[in-house]
Design a protein around this motif. Structure first.
Motif, PDB file in Angstrom:
ATOM      1  N   GLU A  60       1.536   9.517  -5.808  1.00  0.00           N
ATOM      2  CA  GLU A  60       2.055  10.870  -5.543  1.00  0.00           C
ATOM      3  C   GLU A  60       2.946  11.343  -6.680  1.00  0.00           C
ATOM      4  O   GLU A  60       2.820  12.478  -7.162  1.00  0.00           O
ATOM      5  CB  GLU A  60       2.826  10.870  -4.224  1.00  0.00           C
ATOM      6  CG  GLU A  60       3.342  12.246  -3.833  1.00  0.00           C
ATOM      7  CD  GLU A  60       4.006  12.251  -2.467  1.00  0.00           C
ATOM      8  OE1 GLU A  60       4.304  13.351  -1.970  1.00  0.00           O
ATOM      9  OE2 GLU A  60       4.226  11.165  -1.891  1.00  0.00           O
TER      10      GLU A  60
ATOM     11  N   ASP B  79      -5.559   5.669   1.346  1.00  0.00           N
ATOM     12  CA  ASP B  79      -4.172   6.072   1.597  1.00  0.00           C
ATOM     13  C   ASP B  79      -3.734   7.302   0.814  1.00  0.00           C
ATOM     14  O   ASP B  79      -2.711   7.896   1.143  1.00  0.00           O
ATOM     15  CB  ASP B  79      -3.229   4.908   1.246  1.00  0.00           C
ATOM     16  CG  ASP B  79      -3.426   3.702   2.146  1.00  0.00           C
ATOM     17  OD1 ASP B  79      -3.931   3.882   3.267  1.00  0.00           O
ATOM     18  OD2 ASP B  79      -3.089   2.583   1.722  1.00  0.00           O
ATOM     19  N   TRP B  80      -4.472   7.683  -0.230  1.00  0.00           N
ATOM     20  CA  TRP B  80      -4.032   8.807  -1.059  1.00  0.00           C
ATOM     21  C   TRP B  80      -5.218   9.719  -1.339  1.00  0.00           C
ATOM     22  O   TRP B  80      -6.175   9.327  -1.999  1.00  0.00           O
ATOM     23  CB  TRP B  80      -3.419   8.314  -2.373  1.00  0.00           C
ATOM     24  CG  TRP B  80      -3.082   9.414  -3.331  1.00  0.00           C
ATOM     25  CD1 TRP B  80      -3.661   9.664  -4.545  1.00  0.00           C
ATOM     26  CD2 TRP B  80      -2.103  10.441  -3.151  1.00  0.00           C
ATOM     27  NE1 TRP B  80      -3.108  10.766  -5.128  1.00  0.00           N
ATOM     28  CE2 TRP B  80      -2.147  11.275  -4.296  1.00  0.00           C
ATOM     29  CE3 TRP B  80      -1.196  10.736  -2.132  1.00  0.00           C
ATOM     30  CZ2 TRP B  80      -1.303  12.380  -4.450  1.00  0.00           C
ATOM     31  CZ3 TRP B  80      -0.359  11.842  -2.275  1.00  0.00           C
ATOM     32  CH2 TRP B  80      -0.411  12.644  -3.420  1.00  0.00           C
ATOM     33  N   SER B  81      -5.149  10.947  -0.831  1.00  0.00           N
ATOM     34  CA  SER B  81      -6.247  11.901  -0.986  1.00  0.00           C
ATOM     35  C   SER B  81      -5.948  12.958  -2.038  1.00  0.00           C
ATOM     36  O   SER B  81      -6.777  13.843  -2.272  1.00  0.00           O
ATOM     37  CB  SER B  81      -6.536  12.594   0.355  1.00  0.00           C
ATOM     38  OG  SER B  81      -5.372  13.290   0.810  1.00  0.00           O
TER      39      SER B  81
ATOM     40  N   ASP C 171       0.812  -1.209   0.000  1.00  0.00           N
ATOM     41  CA  ASP C 171       0.000   0.000   0.000  1.00  0.00           C
ATOM     42  C   ASP C 171       0.851   1.267   0.000  1.00  0.00           C
ATOM     43  O   ASP C 171       0.501   2.260  -0.643  1.00  0.00           O
ATOM     44  CB  ASP C 171      -0.937   0.013   1.208  1.00  0.00           C
ATOM     45  CG  ASP C 171      -1.984  -1.085   1.130  1.00  0.00           C
ATOM     46  OD1 ASP C 171      -2.232  -1.593   0.015  1.00  0.00           O
ATOM     47  OD2 ASP C 171      -2.555  -1.445   2.182  1.00  0.00           O
ATOM     48  N   GLU C 172       1.967   1.261   0.707  1.00  0.00           N
ATOM     49  CA  GLU C 172       2.843   2.426   0.711  1.00  0.00           C
ATOM     50  C   GLU C 172       3.459   2.629  -0.668  1.00  0.00           C
ATOM     51  O   GLU C 172       3.616   3.765  -1.137  1.00  0.00           O
ATOM     52  CB  GLU C 172       3.942   2.258   1.762  1.00  0.00           C
ATOM     53  CG  GLU C 172       4.978   3.385   1.782  1.00  0.00           C
ATOM     54  CD  GLU C 172       4.395   4.775   2.026  1.00  0.00           C
ATOM     55  OE1 GLU C 172       5.068   5.763   1.688  1.00  0.00           O
ATOM     56  OE2 GLU C 172       3.253   4.869   2.543  1.00  0.00           O
TER      57      GLU C 172
ATOM     58  N   ARG D  39       0.892   4.263  -2.822  1.00  0.00           N
ATOM     59  CA  ARG D  39       0.763   5.688  -2.486  1.00  0.00           C
ATOM     60  C   ARG D  39       1.899   6.501  -3.088  1.00  0.00           C
ATOM     61  O   ARG D  39       1.687   7.603  -3.610  1.00  0.00           O
ATOM     62  CB  ARG D  39       0.738   5.871  -0.962  1.00  0.00           C
ATOM     63  CG  ARG D  39       0.351   7.275  -0.510  1.00  0.00           C
ATOM     64  CD  ARG D  39       0.767   7.551   0.921  1.00  0.00           C
ATOM     65  NE  ARG D  39       2.226   7.544   1.062  1.00  0.00           N
ATOM     66  CZ  ARG D  39       3.008   8.552   0.684  1.00  0.00           C
ATOM     67  NH1 ARG D  39       2.494   9.645   0.137  1.00  0.00           N
ATOM     68  NH2 ARG D  39       4.316   8.469   0.857  1.00  0.00           N
ATOM     69  N   GLN D  40       3.112   5.984  -3.046  1.00  0.00           N
ATOM     70  CA  GLN D  40       4.257   6.694  -3.610  1.00  0.00           C
ATOM     71  C   GLN D  40       4.132   6.841  -5.125  1.00  0.00           C
ATOM     72  O   GLN D  40       4.449   7.897  -5.688  1.00  0.00           O
ATOM     73  CB  GLN D  40       5.546   5.966  -3.247  1.00  0.00           C
ATOM     74  CG  GLN D  40       5.909   6.063  -1.776  1.00  0.00           C
ATOM     75  CD  GLN D  40       7.151   5.263  -1.425  1.00  0.00           C
ATOM     76  OE1 GLN D  40       7.801   4.685  -2.293  1.00  0.00           O
ATOM     77  NE2 GLN D  40       7.477   5.214  -0.143  1.00  0.00           N
TER      78      GLN D  40
ATOM     79  N   LEU E 203      -6.449   2.340  -2.009  1.00  0.00           N
ATOM     80  CA  LEU E 203      -5.888   3.512  -2.684  1.00  0.00           C
ATOM     81  C   LEU E 203      -6.582   4.780  -2.222  1.00  0.00           C
ATOM     82  O   LEU E 203      -5.930   5.784  -1.891  1.00  0.00           O
ATOM     83  CB  LEU E 203      -6.024   3.354  -4.199  1.00  0.00           C
ATOM     84  CG  LEU E 203      -5.657   4.584  -5.049  1.00  0.00           C
ATOM     85  CD1 LEU E 203      -4.188   4.946  -4.891  1.00  0.00           C
ATOM     86  CD2 LEU E 203      -5.995   4.335  -6.520  1.00  0.00           C
TER      87      LEU E 203
END
Length: 228
Positions: free
Chosen positions: A85, A126-128, A77-78, A81-82, A123
């Motif tokens: 971004e 974890d990512w806004s 999940d991290e 997110r990366q 997703l």
């Protein structure tokens, strides 16, 4: 893990022109390129689109899709997110950011209702920030257990087909000329899909400065049919 038939059905649905992400409203700067005469016939249209696929947004989108798919398939999940971004800020112009983020948001909203999966839920959790279109497609495909190679081919086919549709209307060209362009892009798309799957994101770049400048100038173009 879905069957091959189920995966194909979902891919065809998601990347069909009828999927409500608004792809037909964007030209990726082609509208300005036609106005300036950079694209004026079938051959210049083919070369322009081929460059976008091989060295521009097509390639970078495919690389982000592949990275998002790998991370989501691994349950990282991290990592997802990366990738989200980086993809959100990678687009070179304001209008291309609008094109990617608006389609990404629309794809997320529709797919979470019609084809839900836990990977998309994570997703969103974890990512806004802005969602680049290829990232959401990659995460959804991984969440539905789809193999990466056909997803890349299907995505690049949809990317190039939308550009062909735009240029057929803009130059204008006949529908048969448009299909000839699509046919000649087959080998390029296959090669780009393979290269993008192997691309490390810290090595990713694009090399279509004239197309980027056309995208920048499109924002103030006097008459426009497309949003980008």
């Amino acid at each position: 893990m879905p069957s091959e038939d189920a995966s194909l059905y979902r891919l065809m649905s998601w990347l069909s022109p009828s999927y409500p992400v608004g792809a037909y409203t964007y030209s990726h700067g082609l509208e300005y390129a036609v106005e300036r005469g950079f694209v004026c016939n079938a051959e210049t249209a083919r070369l322009w689109i081929e460059d976008l696929v091989a060295r521009g947004g097509g390639f970078s989108d495919a690389a982000f899709l592949a990275a998002a798919h790998r991370a989501a398939a691994a349950g990282d999940d991290e990592g997802v997110r990366q990738v989200a971004e980086l993809a959100a800020v990678f687009v070179p112009t304001r209008e291309l950011a609008l094109e990617s983020h608006a389609q990404g948001r629309a794809f997320r909203d529709v797919t979470m209702k019609a084809w839900p999966c836990a990977a998309l839920d994570r997703l969103v959790r974890d990512w806004s920030g802005p969602l680049a279109y290829p990232v959401v497609v990659g995460v959804a495909a991984a969440g539905h257990g789809m193999a990466l190679p056909p997803v890349l081919i299907a995505y690049l086919h949809a990317f190039s087909s939308n550009l062909v549709s735009a240029v057929v209307r803009l130059v204008p060209l006949g529908q048969t000329e448009g299909q000839k362009i699509t046919a000649r892009l087959e080998a390029t798309i296959s090669a780009v899909a393979s290269a993008a799957a192997a691309c490390r994101l810290d090595e990713l770049g694009t090399a279509v400065p004239r197309a980027d400048l056309c995208s920048m100038n499109h924002e103030t173009q006097y008459t426009r049919l497309f949003r980008s």
